[in-house]
Structures are given as C-alpha cells and as structure tokens.
Design a protein around this motif. Sequence first.
Motif, short mmCIF file in Angstrom:
data_model
loop_
_atom_site.label_atom_id
_atom_site.label_comp_id
_atom_site.label_asym_id
_atom_site.label_seq_id
_atom_site.Cartn_x
_atom_site.Cartn_y
_atom_site.Cartn_z
N VAL A 56 -15.91 -4.80 -7.72
CA VAL A 56 -15.12 -5.10 -6.52
C VAL A 56 -13.77 -4.40 -6.60
CG1 VAL A 56 -13.88 -6.92 -5.27
CG2 VAL A 56 -16.23 -7.31 -6.01
N PHE A 57 -13.11 -4.53 -7.75
CA PHE A 57 -11.82 -3.86 -7.91
C PHE A 57 -11.96 -2.36 -7.67
CE2 PHE A 57 -10.52 -7.33 -11.15
CZ PHE A 57 -9.97 -8.11 -10.14
N ALA A 58 -13.00 -1.75 -8.28
CA ALA A 58 -13.19 -0.31 -8.13
C ALA A 58 -13.39 0.07 -6.67
CB ALA A 58 -14.39 0.14 -8.97
N SER A 59 -14.17 -0.72 -5.96
CA SER A 59 -14.51 -0.38 -4.58
C SER A 59 -13.33 -0.52 -3.63
CB SER A 59 -15.67 -1.25 -4.10
OG SER A 59 -15.28 -2.61 -3.99
N GLU A 60 -12.37 -1.37 -3.98
CA GLU A 60 -11.25 -1.61 -3.07
C GLU A 60 -10.24 -0.46 -3.05
OE1 GLU A 60 -11.04 -6.49 -2.93
OE2 GLU A 60 -9.91 -5.43 -4.49
N TYR A 61 -10.31 0.41 -4.04
CA TYR A 61 -9.37 1.53 -4.06
C TYR A 61 -9.67 2.55 -2.95
CZ TYR A 61 -7.33 0.06 -8.48
OH TYR A 61 -6.66 -0.64 -9.45
N ALA A 62 -10.86 2.51 -2.40
CA ALA A 62 -11.24 3.52 -1.40
C ALA A 62 -10.31 3.52 -0.20
CB ALA A 62 -12.68 3.28 -0.95
N GLY A 63 -9.88 2.34 0.23
CA GLY A 63 -9.04 2.26 1.42
C GLY A 63 -7.55 2.39 1.16
N MET A 64 -7.16 2.44 -0.10
CA MET A 64 -5.74 2.43 -0.43
C MET A 64 -4.99 3.70 0.00
SD MET A 64 -5.43 0.38 -4.02
CE MET A 64 -5.90 -1.37 -4.09
N PRO A 65 -5.57 4.90 -0.15
CA PRO A 65 -4.81 6.10 0.27
C PRO A 65 -4.40 6.07 1.74
CG PRO A 65 -6.62 6.74 -1.15
CD PRO A 65 -6.81 5.28 -0.85
N ASP A 66 -5.32 5.66 2.62
CA ASP A 66 -4.98 5.60 4.05
C ASP A 66 -3.87 4.59 4.31
OD1 ASP A 66 -6.89 7.50 4.58
OD2 ASP A 66 -8.43 6.06 5.22
N GLU A 67 -3.99 3.43 3.66
CA GLU A 67 -2.96 2.41 3.84
C GLU A 67 -1.63 2.89 3.28
OE1 GLU A 67 -2.19 -2.06 2.19
OE2 GLU A 67 -4.19 -1.63 2.99
N ALA A 68 -1.68 3.55 2.13
CA ALA A 68 -0.45 4.05 1.51
C ALA A 68 0.25 5.07 2.40
CB ALA A 68 -0.78 4.66 0.15
N GLN A 69 -0.53 5.92 3.07
CA GLN A 69 0.06 6.92 3.96
C GLN A 69 0.82 6.25 5.09
OE1 GLN A 69 -3.07 9.59 5.14
NE2 GLN A 69 -3.20 10.57 3.12
N ALA A 70 0.30 5.10 5.55
CA ALA A 70 1.00 4.38 6.62
C ALA A 70 2.34 3.85 6.15
CB ALA A 70 0.13 3.23 7.12
N TYR A 71 2.49 3.71 4.83
CA TYR A 71 3.75 3.24 4.27
C TYR A 71 4.60 4.40 3.73
CZ TYR A 71 2.61 -1.70 4.64
OH TYR A 71 2.34 -2.97 5.14
N GLY A 72 4.22 5.63 4.07
CA GLY A 72 5.06 6.77 3.74
C GLY A 72 4.67 7.54 2.49
N TRP A 73 3.60 7.11 1.83
CA TRP A 73 3.17 7.81 0.62
C TRP A 73 2.23 8.96 0.96
CZ3 TRP A 73 5.03 7.02 -4.20
CH2 TRP A 73 5.75 5.85 -4.42
N ASP A 74 2.41 10.07 0.26
CA ASP A 74 1.51 11.21 0.44
C ASP A 74 0.40 11.10 -0.61
OD1 ASP A 74 0.27 13.55 1.02
OD2 ASP A 74 1.82 14.85 0.15
N MET A 75 -0.66 10.41 -0.26
CA MET A 75 -1.78 10.20 -1.17
C MET A 75 -3.05 10.69 -0.52
SD MET A 75 -0.93 6.39 -2.69
CE MET A 75 -2.40 6.43 -3.74
N GLN A 76 -3.88 11.37 -1.30
CA GLN A 76 -5.13 11.89 -0.79
C GLN A 76 -6.30 11.17 -1.49
OE1 GLN A 76 -5.06 14.05 1.75
NE2 GLN A 76 -2.82 13.86 1.61
N ARG A 77 -7.31 10.91 -0.71
CA ARG A 77 -8.48 10.23 -1.25
C ARG A 77 -9.37 11.23 -2.00
NH1 ARG A 77 -12.75 6.40 2.10
NH2 ARG A 77 -14.24 6.06 0.42
N GLY A 78 -9.75 10.86 -3.23
CA GLY A 78 -10.65 11.69 -4.01
C GLY A 78 -12.04 11.06 -4.08
N GLY A 79 -12.85 11.54 -4.99
CA GLY A 79 -14.19 11.02 -5.15
C GLY A 79 -14.26 9.94 -6.22
#
Length: 484
Positions: A56-79
């Motif tokens: 569950v913890f591993a799977s929840e990271y998938a949505g974090m880059p998009d959410e982080a970008q909304a807060y001003g972070w330049d994060m890209q989703r990897g594989g």
Amino acid sequence: MTDFDYDLFVIGGGSGGVRAARVAASEAGAKVALAEEDRYGGTCVIRGCVPKKLMVFASEYAGMPDEAQAYGWDMQRGGFDWPAFKTKLNAELDRLEQVYRRLLSESGVETFDARATVSGQHEVTLSDGQTKSAKHILVATGGHPVRPDLPNAHLGIVSDDIFHLENLPKSVLIVGGGYIACEFAGILNGLGVKVTQYYRGAQILRGFDDEARGLVAEQMRERGIDLKVGTNILEMAPAKEHDSTSEGGAMGGTAQDRADLAQMHESAATKGPVWVKSTSGTEGVFDVVLFATGRDPNSKDMGLEAQGVKLGRRGQIEVDAYSQTAVPSIYAIGDVTDRVNLTPVAIREGMAFVETVFKGNPTAVDHDLIPSAIFTQPEMGTVGLGEEAAREQEPVEIYCTSFRPMRTAFAEKPDRVLMKLIVSIKTRKVLGCHIVAPNAGEMIQLAGVAIKMGATKEDFDRTVAVHPTMSEEIVTMRSPMRTA
C-alpha cells in the motif's frame, strides 16, 4: 511433576500462537512447545497485513508527483521497480520471521519446524514421526484463501501468490468484493497495473456501513479501477484457446522458477493470460486473474474430529467464550475459529487463554466494539455499528459529513472524505464511527478508545477540535443529518 512432555503444545506459529506460547512460558512458568510447518509469523507477517501494508505504501507514491507539483515542487513521475521492491520486501519478512523465532527461544519455548496433527486428547504427532504429549493443546493454525467452485479456477491465483510474482502483470482481473479484493485493487492500480474488478453483489464491502462503502467504491472508480458490481465470471480458459493476445503479456521467470511457483502456491501466476467471459456477456483477456473470494480455516486433516473436537460447516473449530473446544484439553484461537479474523484479536485470544488456563483467572474474550481498518485507497476505519445495523437495533441519530480535504482540494484533486457517527437517541452513546479518508486507520484507533469507554455524543461535543485537520469534524458535527 507431570506425566506429560509439556504443559502446553501450540500448533501454529502465527501471531496468536506465538504470543500464547511466549506468555505461558515466560510469565506462567509453563513448559511449552510450538510446531509450525511453514514460516513463523503466520498470515499477518508473511502473507497478509505486513507485506500488504508495505505494498500500500509503495502504491501511494504514484500520485505524489502530481500533487507535489500543485504545491510548487518540480517532481517528475518515474517507473516502479517491482523486483527491487520485492527483494527488499522479502528481506524485511525474513527479518520479522527471525524476530518471532528469537522471541520464542528467549522465552524458553521449544520449537519444531514440522506439521503437527492431533493424535490424542493430550497428544500431537509431528510430520517427522515424533509423538509428543501435553496437558493442554492450543490450535492456532489460521486460515487460507480459497478458489471458487468454477471450471478452470486453477488458472487464477489467490492473495498468497501476489507476493511471489516475478514481475507485475500489465492487466489483472480481481474477483471479489471484500476487503482483500478491494485492497489489492487499490495497490495494483497504484503500481501501474490495469485493474478490473468483478463483484457479484450490488455493492463492495458487504457488512460495512453503506454510506462509507459507497464512497470507497466511488473513489476507486475515480482513481481508474474498472469496478463492475453485479458481475461474476461465467467461463474462463487459457487465452490461447480463444486465439487472443493479452494486453499485458505473460509473467517472466525461468522454466524452473515457474514450476516451483506453481508447485508452491498452486497458482496460475506463470501460466500465461486468461480469457474470461462474464455473467454480463462481456469477454476479456487478462494477464492474471486474482480470486479474493473468501478464506477457510486451516483445520483439515488435523485429526481434530477423531478426538471429539467439533467443526463448523466451513471447518472452523467451535469454541466457547474461553476458547475451549468440546474436548477440555484442546483449545483454539485466531482465524481457525472464524470469530473475528484480525491479528490483534488472535493475540488477545491467546492472552486470555493463558490467563484462563495457566494463571487461574478465567478470562472470556471481549469481541465487542473492535476497531478495524481497511487499507483501500482511500482507507476506511470503522468501529461499532453501521447505520443499517444500528437502526434495526434501536432509534438512532446519524451525524455525517463528506467534504474535500484541504490538502487535496488545494491540489485540485476530486478526493472526498467522510466522517460519520451513529448515536443512540435513548442513551446518547456513540454506537458507531466510520471514517473514509487518508490514514483513517490511524484515526479510528483513537476514536475506538472513546467508544469502547462508552462516550456519548455530548462527550465528543465537549472535546475541543484540533484545527486544521480532517479529524476535527468528528467533534464539530452538531446537528444530526437524519434519524432512523
């Protein structure tokens, strides 16, 4: 002096059995032995709660880059690197198993890595041929996932097999609507697998509060899970027999790996894609079909009935309030009794058994108002009665709110949460609390303390809110939404 080899022989090295063995030996001074045929730690540590929660913890990271970008972070989703995660996961499970073994050893419990069956009211026989006698026998063998009675059901896998996949599939069909099915739907979806879920009933998570499970279903669909209720498998067969190709492809691994995996788990995890026809008439091909259609107790071929132990229709060992079977010297705890199938409950039952048998303090197990969490995405936390069950019992008031939480609302995500209290009109006691939200399991644990103590709605009202939090809504709902 005793005429037996041991005061207590425990069959099963899961959380309940290990706790009972340790406490009986270290606190009550009993001479104790324990036999485990598989891995120490049982379902929870090896093939259930622990690896599942890490997934569950591993799977929840998938949505974090998009959410982080909304807060001003330049994060890209990897594989996602399943082999790397699986390697670390297995190392953690190995570590935990060694912890269990060490705790038993340090408590003075003698252990046998063997299957044990009951060959007498005070006797067990090990798979290596040894026979041991004990004044008391405690059966704590847990349960196992079952496949449905369906032609070609062997082509599907069960929840135990998930942790042994060499590679993640590209597509999966999950059959079932209980918490295990819904949790794995969220996990695999988060890890990038295309997830379809069939459930024959009208709504998933039967037995839980209708409003809460409805929101979970809505959010699962919102996150991309193709959830189909009122649907079941009509036919299934190897995809090659239908001249079809899989969108996801077959699993990897060497021929020997595939043979070993099939033998270990009786699964089809490496047998290639599966063609499925549903009861609604649709057809599809999936890399993997996962059956999450129930669990049965591990009581088969243990010699229990021959000694007078009574088993229920599904094989559950029938026990009284003190976990004693129809045979006075034989007790049973945990999932094999099919009372409340939760690890903390099995541990409590083990502790109560020791109090009753070895400390002279008869202790009945309290199965009332047990808080629990379902690690769906979003999570559901629950304690006490749902609205439907409560209103059948007595007149109640329903306090409920559903809203977009601050964190995801700022990121312009559609996620919603729910907070709900069921209150007795007569006594004002809170009969149930239901939370659908991130970290609902963490919140329900604390609400469970208050409800177990008999807190009233006015007790909740007198509690000052922690602001700004989602959980503050539990103490700020002043007017009932409805009565029932």
